[in-house]
Design an enzyme around this catalytic site. Structure first.
Site, PDB file in Angstrom:
ATOM      1  CG  ASP A 107      -2.108   0.923   1.030  1.00 51.85           C
ATOM      2  OD1 ASP A 107      -1.869   2.087   0.662  1.00 51.85           O
ATOM      3  OD2 ASP A 107      -3.243   0.489   1.242  1.00 51.85           O
ATOM      4  CG  HIS A 109      -3.231   4.755  -1.187  1.00 56.76           C
ATOM      5  ND1 HIS A 109      -3.166   3.454  -1.630  1.00 56.76           N
ATOM      6  CD2 HIS A 109      -3.794   5.464  -2.196  1.00 56.76           C
ATOM      7  CE1 HIS A 109      -3.676   3.376  -2.854  1.00 56.76           C
ATOM      8  NE2 HIS A 109      -4.058   4.593  -3.224  1.00 56.76           N
ATOM      9  CB  SER A 160      -2.142  -3.784   1.193  1.00 59.09           C
ATOM     10  OG  SER A 160      -3.134  -2.842   1.548  1.00 59.09           O
TER      11      SER A 160
END
Length: 221
Positions: A107, A109, A160
């Protein structure tokens, strides 16, 4: 005697007002008076941040306003309170707990995670931010290294999410369940998934994440 409720209301208004510098200037002025920095932190600053969070939870303010308020509170914390706490020897007394936080492997983000980090810091937590795409074993190693109280795991992608489960399993398998509580969050995460993987808490927002982390520390005390 200081009127803490009046001060809390005043700071809350300034954190959400038009002038981004007004809260800091007001805090400096108030701390030149009779109120000490420790009492200001406990009875004015922290409750004001909680009030801002409550307004967000009731949708009286929205995400941009919450972020602005958190940035202003961080400036007060970093530029006014922390130097005074350090000078008075109260800095460690004010530190609520230590949290290692990361977006899990797979991930990339970090917007939500970064907001949680900011909210935790302005609420008195020491935060070790490991960034994004961090493997579970590295998260556990860092938590051991810094003697963390809590591990925070963020995921915005369903692909994830299994790495959250792996992190909890590693913690439990290595016998660290009593050492680190685990809180999880992110758009696809639910309270049900949190319970399913054995995490200790779930935060659906930055404000709720702070509340859950405070509750985890109280539980461990």
């Amino acid at each position: 005697m200081a009127d803490y409720e009046k001060m809390q209301a005043a700071l809350t208004d300034l954190l959400l007002g038009d002038d981004p510098q007004a809260g800091k200037a007001w805090a400096e002025q108030v701390l030149e008076g009779e109120i000490g920095v420790t009492d200001f932190f406990n009875f004015v600053f922290t409750p004001a941040m909680a009030a801002v969070g409550d307004k967000f939870g009731r949708m009286e303010i929205f995400l941009p306003e919450l972020m602005d308020a958190a940035d202003r509170a961080k400036a007060i914390s970093d530029e006014v309170l922390q130097p005074m706490l350090t000078a008075s020897g109260s800095e460690q007394e004010m530190m609520r707990g230590k949290i290692v936080i990361a977006s899990v492997k797979g991930d990339l983000h970090d917007i939500g995670k970064n907001m949680v980090v900011l909210m935790l810091r302005v609420n008195g937590f020491e935060v070790v931010d490991m960034g994004v795409d961090v493997p579970p074993r590295e998260i556990l190693e860092k938590a051991k290294e810094v003697k963390a109280d809590i591990i925070g795991l963020s995921s915005l992608m369903t692909t994830s999410m299994p790495y959250m489960k792996e992190c909890v399993e590693l913690r439990d398998g290595f016998g660290f369940k009593d050492n680190f509580a685990v809180i999880v969050g992110g758009a696809p995460i639910t309270a049900e998934y949190s319970a399913e993987i054995g995490a200790d808490a779930f935060g659906k927002s930055a404000v709720e994440a702070v509340e859950r982390c405070l509750a985890l520390l109280d539980r461990a005390a």
